[in-house]
Design a protein around this motif. Structure first.
Motif, PDB file in Angstrom:
ATOM      1  N   VAL A  90      -3.712  -2.809 -13.666  1.00 19.58           N
ATOM      2  CA  VAL A  90      -3.323  -1.421 -13.393  1.00 19.58           C
ATOM      3  C   VAL A  90      -4.594  -0.596 -13.232  1.00 19.58           C
ATOM      4  CG1 VAL A  90      -2.112   0.625 -14.257  1.00 19.58           C
ATOM      5  CG2 VAL A  90      -1.185  -1.659 -14.702  1.00 19.58           C
ATOM      6  N   ASN A 105       0.739  -3.572  -4.323  1.00 15.42           N
ATOM      7  CA  ASN A 105       1.003  -2.488  -5.270  1.00 15.42           C
ATOM      8  C   ASN A 105       2.505  -2.411  -5.519  1.00 15.42           C
ATOM      9  OD1 ASN A 105       1.031  -0.223  -6.851  1.00 15.42           O
ATOM     10  ND2 ASN A 105       0.101   1.157  -5.335  1.00 15.42           N
ATOM     11  N   LEU A 162      -2.247   2.345  -9.016  1.00 13.95           N
ATOM     12  CA  LEU A 162      -2.156   0.974  -8.499  1.00 13.95           C
ATOM     13  C   LEU A 162      -1.594   0.084  -9.605  1.00 13.95           C
ATOM     14  CD1 LEU A 162      -5.547   0.440  -6.613  1.00 13.95           C
ATOM     15  CD2 LEU A 162      -3.307   0.790  -5.598  1.00 13.95           C
ATOM     16  N   ALA A 163      -0.419  -0.514  -9.351  1.00 12.86           N
ATOM     17  CA  ALA A 163       0.152  -1.504 -10.265  1.00 12.86           C
ATOM     18  C   ALA A 163       0.156  -2.832  -9.506  1.00 12.86           C
ATOM     19  CB  ALA A 163       1.554  -1.108 -10.692  1.00 12.86           C
ATOM     20  N   LYS A 164      -0.966  -3.515  -9.530  1.00  8.86           N
ATOM     21  CA  LYS A 164      -1.137  -4.714  -8.719  1.00  8.86           C
ATOM     22  C   LYS A 164      -0.347  -5.888  -9.295  1.00  8.86           C
ATOM     23  CE  LYS A 164      -4.013  -3.844  -5.287  1.00  8.86           C
ATOM     24  NZ  LYS A 164      -3.706  -4.176  -3.882  1.00  8.86           N
ATOM     25  N   THR A 218       1.243   7.076  -4.887  1.00  7.72           N
ATOM     26  CA  THR A 218       1.332   5.763  -4.230  1.00  7.72           C
ATOM     27  C   THR A 218       1.073   5.828  -2.733  1.00  7.72           C
ATOM     28  OG1 THR A 218       3.729   6.015  -3.929  1.00  7.72           O
ATOM     29  CG2 THR A 218       2.975   4.921  -5.942  1.00  7.72           C
ATOM     30  N   THR A 252      -4.168   8.420  -7.681  1.00  6.10           N
ATOM     31  CA  THR A 252      -3.691   7.086  -7.274  1.00  6.10           C
ATOM     32  C   THR A 252      -3.228   6.286  -8.486  1.00  6.10           C
ATOM     33  OG1 THR A 252      -5.226   7.044  -5.409  1.00  6.10           O
ATOM     34  CG2 THR A 252      -4.310   4.924  -6.110  1.00  6.10           C
TER      35      THR A 252
END
Length: 647
Positions: free
Chosen positions: A105, A33, A247-249, A65, A245
């Protein structure tokens, strides 16, 4: 007793973990992340961008996060004051310290999902922005675009825009289209154009409320998403946007040449989070740079290429061949084309007095040492040229010049020797003008120019040019009392009566083929020198019939007689001024030409000249052992006194 199968499996897994995934294969660091460990910036909020959880700020941006399993009851909430719900907008921005690759995302909302929102990225640190995807309940009304339900590939979609579920609703964005992600190489320029980013921005453009039957003002919000799997007892209805949440993978950008990354030098975050995705690659495949975007300094023989994620080919950089004389090289497209696409590296700043694209030649004023390999730091030796006997440097040139391979200096007229240090046979008066030719029937003194003549007893005298031969009776002395200089003592012209050498004539040229010799040359003896522990004879090679491990060329070289007596006699005899057919061994390791008791030393004759034009037998010599203690003794002095030399 063999170990249990479970221990064997664990051992295999442990060994596999020790082997890098990048060995002979394209590789990439793990995905994480990108928002973890970094500051999220929002336009509004009860506490601005603070990450502190306190009474005045119960829902900071950092709650998006944190670990949803460890902290299920935390979320970020925007400010809901001032305007009508549908007119309220907000923004979440993630600024990265360098380039990363974004794969997808995921947003999990505590409030109802927005009726309109956009996910944008920047690849130039916020200077320009590009929409990755826009979401709207009505694409035509909100953005004037076609819904991708009716037109696949459209930038706008109505997916993930429903107000229900009122809490726990997800919004998912995949950076690459799933239909092409399976076939597109992720390290290709086409894929990286879509994947690379330095900033991520989520624009929340239009809020919406939960339908009335499902939105009692005091009802407990229940999380539907697996990322927030427990219920909360606090209502988020007062905030138009609330997110559990974000999530920016993604991963650091390494072009298929690294499996680990470390903190980037320009990182502004001082916090150390074990789950933080770092931005500087630990490169393999001989690449370097924060993103492995170029070849290492000494590995530019081929153009840099990214790894191939489809085939697994690592496309490593190739080392330049600089023979240990350079620490870096650069790629030359012109050189690459001229080599037919096999090599394009050009070595930089060659050391150890070398030059050339591969540092393969000696610099001006230096020559190759034939006994050292090219990768030796001492492979190039400085030229030593006698300043009197060698020609001066040309205008603009520094220092003496010699042949870069043989070391032969550029001599003045009548001067010989590798370093131009003495007169050639038939010349005299060594000086700044070179040497003058002798005006004598045979030869002359190299210092005075007086003609040289000899008598039957082998004594040598200087005879003035055009002068009367003096009465020489008073000049004959007992041989033991004669004090010859060391420069002359090596020559068998002196003390010949004391020599133990025995003359053995060469009955036919076929005798030369019966013994295996390392070298066979035709050469003129220039001078002989007593070096104290050994003798050294300088000869000028006229013709090379055979070479050994060291390639011989026409020119001045040194040979080394092994057998020489304390009475100043070389065996076999080598007389200065004479021309011989020489054949013998090379010294192991150094390649020096030796003259031993088994060597062939024959005065040159026209008969040998005919033989030398077709030396076929020299190609396959056979061994032949000479009688012990015998050698050739064919010098001109002993040819006149055969019986004296034989006794």
């Amino acid at each position: 007793m063999s170990p249990p199968w479970g221990w064997d499996l664990i051992g295999q897994m442990w060994l596999a973990a020790l082997v890098s995934r990048c060995v002979d294969h394209a590789c990439s660091p793990p995905v994480g992340n990108l928002a973890v460990g970094r500051t999220l910036i929002t336009l509004s909020g009860c506490c601005g961008n603070s990450s502190l959880h306190n009474i005045a700020c119960p829902h900071p941006p950092a709650h998006m996060t944190d670990d949803p399993f460890l902290h299920p009851d935390t979320w970020w909430a925007s400010s809901g004051a001032g305007t009508a719900l549908e007119e309220q907008q907000d923004e979440i921005r993630l600024d990265l310290e360098t380039q990363f690759c974004l794969s997808h995302v995921v947003l999990v909302f505590s409030s109802p999902r927005p009726a309109a929102m956009a996910v944008e990225r920047s690849a130039d640190f916020g200077k320009t922005w590009e929409a990755l995807k826009v979401f709207a309940h009505n694409c035509s009304m909100e953005f004037g675009m076609t819904d991708d339900f009716s037109q696949p590939g459209s930038l706008c979609t109505s997916r993930y825009t429903s107000a229900t579920p009122c809490s726990g609703g997800e919004v998912i964005l995949r950076t690459l289209d799933p239909s092409s992600a399976m076939t597109l190489d992720p390290y290709s320029p086409e894929a990286l154009t879509r994947l690379t980013l330095t900033n991520l921005r989520i624009r929340l453009l239009k809020a919406q409320t939960c339908p009335s039957p499902l939105n009692p003002s005091t009802e407990t919000n229940t999380t539907v998403s697996a990322l927030t799997s427990t219920s909360t007892t606090e209502s988020s209805d007062s905030a138009p946007y609330a997110i559990y949440t974000l999530l920016a993978k993604g991963t650091c950008l390494c072009h298929g040449h690294a499996e680990y990354c470390v903190q980037h030098n320009g990182s502004r975050d001082t916090r150390q989070d074990s789950n933080m995705v770092s931005g500087r690659c630990l490169c393999t495949h001989h690449t370097t740079g924060d993103h492995c975007e170029k070849c290492a300094p000494l590995y530019n023989d081929r153009p840099w290429r990214p790894g191939n994620g489809s085939s697994g080919d690592p496309n490593p950089c190739q080392k330049c061949e600089c023979h240990g004389h350079a620490d870096s090289c650069h790629f030359s497209h012109r050189t690459w084309l001229s080599s037919g696409g096999t090599s394009g590296g050009v070595c930089d700043d060659c050391r150890h007095n070398t030059v050339g694209r591969r540092c393969q030649r000696c610099s001006r004023g230096y020559h190759r040492d034939p006994f050292l390999p090219l990768n030796s730091p001492h492979a190039c030796t400085r030229c030593w040229c006698d300043p009197q006997g060698s020609l001066p440097p040309r205008p603009g040139e520094d220092g003496p010049w010699c042949h870069p391979r043989s070391g032969q200096c550029n001599c003045k007229s009548g001067v010989g020797g590798t370093s131009c240090s003495h007169c050639l046979p038939g010349y005299w008066g060594f000086g700044v003008e070179g040497c003058k030719p002798c005006t004598c029937p045979h030869s002359c003194d190299p210092t005075t120019g007086q003609c040289l003549d000899s008598y039957s007893n082998n004594q040598v005298f200087n005879v003035p040019v055009g002068g009367k031969i003096p009465d020489l009776d008073h000049m004959f002395t007992i041989e033991d009392d004669v004090q010859w200089s060391k420069e002359l003592a090596v020559s068998a012209l002196h003390y010949t009566g004391k020599c133990s050498c025995k003359e053995k004539k060469l009955r036919s040229v076929s005798d030369l083929c019966k013994t295996k010799h390392d070298y066979v040359i035709r050469a003129s003896v220039l001078s002989a020198h007593d070096k104290g522990s050994h003798a050294e004879v300088q000869v000028k090679v006229r013709k090379v019939l055979r070479s050994g491990q060291v390639t011989l060329n026409v020119g001045t070289i040194s040979i080394y007689p092994l057998s020489w007596t304390s009475r100043g006699c070389t065996c076999p005899i080598l007389n200065p001024g004479m021309e011989y057919l020489l054949a013998g061994p090379e010294e192991a390791g150094t390649g020096r030409l030796l003259v031993t008791m088994q060597s062939v030393v024959v005065p040159w004759t026209p008969r040998l000249a005919v033989f030398s034009r077709s030396p076929a037998c020299l190609l396959k010599p056979e061994k032949r052992h000479w009688a012990s203690g015998e050698s050739f003794m064919l010098g001109s002095a002993c040819r006149q006194r055969t019986r004296a030399c034989g006794r």
